[in-house]
Scaffold this motif. Structure first.
Motif, PDB file in Angstrom:
ATOM      1  N   TYR A   1      34.204  46.153  42.315  1.00 20.06           N
ATOM      2  CA  TYR A   1      35.303  46.001  43.260  1.00 20.06           C
ATOM      3  C   TYR A   1      35.397  47.255  44.118  1.00 20.06           C
ATOM      4  CZ  TYR A   1      37.318  41.986  40.741  1.00 20.06           C
ATOM      5  OH  TYR A   1      37.537  40.761  40.177  1.00 20.06           O
TER       6      TYR A   1
ATOM      7  N   SER B   1      44.285  51.081  51.385  1.00 18.30           N
ATOM      8  CA  SER B   1      45.402  50.123  51.357  1.00 18.30           C
ATOM      9  C   SER B   1      45.779  49.718  49.934  1.00 18.30           C
ATOM     10  CB  SER B   1      45.041  48.875  52.165  1.00 18.30           C
ATOM     11  OG  SER B   1      43.885  48.256  51.622  1.00 18.30           O
ATOM     12  N   GLY B   2      44.867  49.888  48.983  1.00 19.21           N
ATOM     13  CA  GLY B   2      45.199  49.643  47.586  1.00 19.21           C
ATOM     14  C   GLY B   2      44.665  48.354  47.001  1.00 19.21           C
ATOM     15  N   GLU B   3      44.390  47.379  47.833  1.00 21.36           N
ATOM     16  CA  GLU B   3      43.922  46.092  47.309  1.00 21.36           C
ATOM     17  C   GLU B   3      42.499  46.214  46.781  1.00 21.36           C
ATOM     18  OE1 GLU B   3      44.457  43.090  50.208  1.00 21.36           O
ATOM     19  OE2 GLU B   3      43.169  41.617  49.213  1.00 21.36           O
ATOM     20  N   LEU B   4      42.236  45.621  45.642  1.00 23.87           N
ATOM     21  CA  LEU B   4      40.883  45.595  45.102  1.00 23.87           C
ATOM     22  C   LEU B   4      40.125  44.440  45.734  1.00 23.87           C
ATOM     23  CD1 LEU B   4      41.520  46.254  41.305  1.00 23.87           C
ATOM     24  CD2 LEU B   4      40.220  47.708  42.846  1.00 23.87           C
TER      25      LEU B   4
ATOM     26  N   LEU C   1      39.800  42.219  32.425  1.00 18.34           N
ATOM     27  CA  LEU C   1      38.808  43.119  32.989  1.00 18.34           C
ATOM     28  C   LEU C   1      39.022  44.520  32.435  1.00 18.34           C
ATOM     29  CD1 LEU C   1      38.789  42.048  36.746  1.00 18.34           C
ATOM     30  CD2 LEU C   1      36.920  41.769  35.112  1.00 18.34           C
TER      31      LEU C   1
ATOM     32  N   SER D   1      46.825  37.339  36.554  1.00 20.80           N
ATOM     33  CA  SER D   1      46.726  38.495  35.656  1.00 20.80           C
ATOM     34  C   SER D   1      47.413  39.686  36.303  1.00 20.80           C
ATOM     35  CB  SER D   1      45.263  38.853  35.385  1.00 20.80           C
ATOM     36  OG  SER D   1      44.574  37.772  34.809  1.00 20.80           O
TER      37      SER D   1
ATOM     38  N   TYR E   1      47.760  44.037  36.264  1.00 19.86           N
ATOM     39  CA  TYR E   1      47.145  45.300  35.892  1.00 19.86           C
ATOM     40  C   TYR E   1      48.029  46.454  36.361  1.00 19.86           C
ATOM     41  CZ  TYR E   1      42.837  42.683  35.082  1.00 19.86           C
ATOM     42  OH  TYR E   1      41.905  41.797  34.605  1.00 19.86           O
TER      43      TYR E   1
ATOM     44  N   LEU F   1      49.066  45.774  40.095  1.00 20.98           N
ATOM     45  CA  LEU F   1      48.210  44.833  40.815  1.00 20.98           C
ATOM     46  C   LEU F   1      48.223  43.475  40.131  1.00 20.98           C
ATOM     47  CD1 LEU F   1      45.276  47.299  41.385  1.00 20.98           C
ATOM     48  CD2 LEU F   1      46.552  46.201  43.217  1.00 20.98           C
TER      49      LEU F   1
ATOM     50  N   GLN G   1      38.299  37.265  39.535  1.00 20.28           N
ATOM     51  CA  GLN G   1      39.688  37.550  39.874  1.00 20.28           C
ATOM     52  C   GLN G   1      39.778  38.178  41.263  1.00 20.28           C
ATOM     53  OE1 GLN G   1      42.101  39.288  36.627  1.00 20.28           O
ATOM     54  NE2 GLN G   1      40.320  38.954  35.332  1.00 20.28           N
ATOM     55  N   TYR G   2      40.735  37.705  42.036  1.00 21.15           N
ATOM     56  CA  TYR G   2      40.983  38.211  43.376  1.00 21.15           C
ATOM     57  C   TYR G   2      42.348  38.890  43.378  1.00 21.15           C
ATOM     58  CZ  TYR G   2      37.058  35.226  44.456  1.00 21.15           C
ATOM     59  OH  TYR G   2      35.809  34.645  44.471  1.00 21.15           O
ATOM     60  N   PHE G   3      42.360  40.095  43.900  1.00 21.00           N
ATOM     61  CA  PHE G   3      43.547  40.933  43.764  1.00 21.00           C
ATOM     62  C   PHE G   3      44.426  40.948  45.007  1.00 21.00           C
ATOM     63  CE2 PHE G   3      43.100  43.300  39.770  1.00 21.00           C
ATOM     64  CZ  PHE G   3      41.808  42.933  39.411  1.00 21.00           C
ATOM     65  N   GLY G   4      45.712  41.163  44.760  1.00 24.02           N
ATOM     66  CA  GLY G   4      46.661  41.372  45.832  1.00 24.02           C
ATOM     67  C   GLY G   4      46.745  42.844  46.200  1.00 24.02           C
ATOM     68  N   PRO G   5      47.610  43.187  47.163  1.00 26.05           N
ATOM     69  CA  PRO G   5      47.709  44.567  47.651  1.00 26.05           C
ATOM     70  C   PRO G   5      48.469  45.492  46.708  1.00 26.05           C
ATOM     71  CG  PRO G   5      49.267  43.181  48.781  1.00 26.05           C
ATOM     72  CD  PRO G   5      48.454  42.266  47.919  1.00 26.05           C
TER      73      PRO G   5
END
Lengths: 116, 117
Positions: free
Chosen positions: A37, A42-45, A104, B33, B35, B90, B106-110
């Motif tokens: 990742y 901006s912080g988003e992964l 993860l 999920s 984190y 997150l 998994q797709y993450f938000g800001p």
């Protein structure tokens, strides 16, 4: 014991240089997935790649390539001809069958700075 | 498709208070999920929800809790805030349909940046 090790804390390169980010993992599972990742300021992964434990084929996507070697428990990431927009923190992550759903385990991350 | 959204983006609380963070997954995704990301501990898994049920949990104290609604939106709650709870939280979504184990992407938000004073 640390399960995902990213030994390089910070890397600094000049634009157009190639750079390799190292990732070493530890697991007793035979079924697992590895991920990379990218985390910009901006912080988003941002998801880059997923590789399962049964597929050791290397993968190339544009300027990005990944080298998975089970023999050395490594999943390294190379950026060819780096660009300033590649500056970010990059995380390698492991997901084990024994870990249950969607857990993860992340490495500490490598901060990449690409200078013009 | 719209990505994962999290609200609020920034939050400042004082010790002892409680806080609720919200996450809306990608449309069609049923797994959410959470984190926690801190400079000292890095990214750590909190818990995972699917169809309103917690399926997996990390090693966090009971002050950290979550829930999921029938529309797959999720909230996490932290009670009796401590200074060490200051972090980027997150949320990630995935289909949740891949079966047991690690096969979902998994797709993450800001994220929500929580500061505890």
């Amino acid at each position: 014991a640390q399960k995902v090790t990213q030994a390089q804390t910070e890397i600094s390169v000049v634009e157009k240089e190639d750079v390799t980010l190292d990732c070493v993992y530890e697991t007793r599972d035979t079924t697992y997935y590895l991920f990379w990742y990218k985390q910009p300021p901006s912080g988003e992964l941002v998801f880059l790649i997923r590789r399962n434990s049964f597929d050791e084929q290397n993968e190339i996507s544009g300027r990005y390539s990944w080298n998975f070697q089970k023999s050395t428990s490594s999943f390294n990431f190379t950026i060819t001809a780096s660009q300033v927009v590649d500056s970010a923190v990059y995380f390698c992550a492991l997901s084990e069958f024994s870990g249950g759903y969607n857990k993860l385990i992340f490495g500490a991350g490598t901060r990449l700075a690409v200078h013009p | 498709k719209a990505g994962v959204t999290q609200t609020p983006r920034y939050l400042i609380k004082t010790r002892g208070q409680q806080v609720t963070l919200s996450c809306s997954p990608i449309s069609g995704h049923r797994s959410v999920s959470w984190y926690q990301q801190t400079p000292g501990q890095g990214l750590q898994f909190l818990f995972e929800y699917f169809s309103e049920t917690q399926r997996n949990k990390g090693n966090f104290p009971g002050r950290f809790s979550g829930r999921q609604f029938s529309n797959s939106r999720s909230e996490m709650n932290v009670s009796t805030l401590e200074l060490g709870d200051s972090a980027l939280y997150l949320c990630a979504s995935s289909s949740g349909l891949a079966g047991a184990g690690p096969t979902d992407t998994q797709y993450f938000g800001p994220g929500t940046r929580l500061t505890v004073l």
